[in-house]
Design a protein around this motif. Structure first.
Motif, PDB file in Angstrom:
ATOM      1  N   SER A 157      -6.339 -12.795  -1.257  1.00 34.57           N
ATOM      2  CA  SER A 157      -6.318 -11.371  -0.175  1.00 34.57           C
ATOM      3  C   SER A 157      -4.923 -11.332   0.657  1.00 34.57           C
ATOM      4  CB  SER A 157      -7.412 -11.460   0.382  1.00 34.57           C
ATOM      5  OG  SER A 157      -7.577 -11.826   1.444  1.00 34.57           O
ATOM      6  N   GLU A 174      -5.276  -6.551  -2.341  1.00 37.36           N
ATOM      7  CA  GLU A 174      -6.133  -5.634  -1.226  1.00 37.36           C
ATOM      8  C   GLU A 174      -6.454  -6.409  -0.128  1.00 37.36           C
ATOM      9  OE1 GLU A 174      -6.692  -2.516  -1.251  1.00 37.36           O
ATOM     10  OE2 GLU A 174      -5.724  -1.911  -3.154  1.00 37.36           O
ATOM     11  N   PRO A 175      -6.784  -6.158   0.863  1.00 39.57           N
ATOM     12  CA  PRO A 175      -6.653  -4.548   1.267  1.00 39.57           C
ATOM     13  C   PRO A 175      -5.273  -4.365   1.804  1.00 39.57           C
ATOM     14  CG  PRO A 175      -7.679  -5.973   3.146  1.00 39.57           C
ATOM     15  CD  PRO A 175      -7.552  -6.684   1.936  1.00 39.57           C
ATOM     16  N   GLN A 233       1.757  -3.514   2.530  1.00 36.28           N
ATOM     17  CA  GLN A 233       0.969  -4.343   1.494  1.00 36.28           C
ATOM     18  C   GLN A 233       1.650  -5.621   1.465  1.00 36.28           C
ATOM     19  OE1 GLN A 233       1.212  -0.685  -0.861  1.00 36.28           O
ATOM     20  NE2 GLN A 233      -0.568  -1.219  -1.685  1.00 36.28           N
TER      21      GLN A 233
END
Length: 251
Positions: free
Chosen positions: A221, A151-152, A123
């Motif tokens: 993101s 995310e993702p 992450q």
């Protein structure tokens, strides 16, 4: 991360500071699943072969003792994923690659086939967004523990997308670790194999709590944060450049 924290907490008590916000890490967690996210109650024991994990886990133990001894002080811990920004690219490049791979080659690397450990999933978070998370817990006096990540989740497909690779070649993590260990011992690059153990071991984090308690959400993101980093790998100056003191991290 350890002795410094002890000194800061001593100063907190002496000065009567009401709220401590500690920058922990996903690296504090013990080995966990890659197929489902875990919340903040997942065990914090680190991974013994990773010096980074070990010191983050030790710092969390110190905070446990501090909270028990000083209930009058509100303690908040943020456990973010890997933090990226364009301006940090030269430092990250030098730390993880050293002189093993030429600077310009890293930035322009576009592989038709990407060798990648299939179970590596991690992450990522842009530094602007983690800064916002810190501000929110301070402003709202939100105590406790918060996982923070965008995310993702980044896996082989996401890395291939950022690098422009057309196909992924799964490789065993043990092979990657062996290669890193050999090049580290030969002083070809500065990254010890504990970092591979970290990537292989840390669980995926559930970020529901910080989103619901503080209203936080990412503005960049995970794939865009990774893309900004890779696109800036050929830079000569990083955060040590005086010009960066007055520039946006995205410039």
């Amino acid at each position: 991360n350890v002795d410094g924290l002890v000194h800061v907490l001593d100063a907190v008590v002496l000065a009567g500071v009401p709220h401590v916000v500690y920058p922990s890490s996903l690296g504090a967690y013990s080995r966990g699943p890659k197929d489902r996210p875990v919340d903040e109650s997942w065990p914090v024991g680190g991974v013994e072969t990773s010096h980074y994990n070990v010191q983050k886990a030790e710092a969390e133990t110190i905070l446990d003792r501090f909270e028990a001894a000083h209930p009058e002080v509100l303690v908040t811990r943020l456990r973010p994923g890997f933090l990226f920004q364009a301006d940090a690219a030269p430092e990250i490049r030098d730390y993880f690659f050293g002189s093993l791979v030429p600077r310009r080659l890293i930035a322009r690397l576009r592989l038709p086939v990407l060798p990648f450990p299939e179970r590596f999933r991690f992450q990522v978070l842009h530094t602007d967004d983690v800064a916002d998370a810190f501000w929110r817990v301070i402003q709202q006096r939100a105590g406790g523990i918060f996982n923070v990540a965008a995310e993702p989740v980044v896996g082989p497909d996401g890395v291939a997308q950022v690098l422009g690779a057309k196909r992924i070649l799964p490789v065993p993590p043990a092979l990657v670790r062996a290669l890193v260990a050999i090049t580290y011992r030969l002083r070809l690059q500065p990254t010890d194999p504990g970092w591979i153990d970290l990537a292989d071991a840390v669980p995926l984090m559930d970020t529901t709590r910080i989103r619901e308690v503080t209203g936080w959400s990412e503005t960049v993101s995970s794939l865009e944060a990774l893309r900004q980093l890779v696109d800036s790998f050929d830079g000569r100056e990083g955060l040590g450049n005086p010009e960066h003191r007055t520039r946006s991290p995205l410039v």
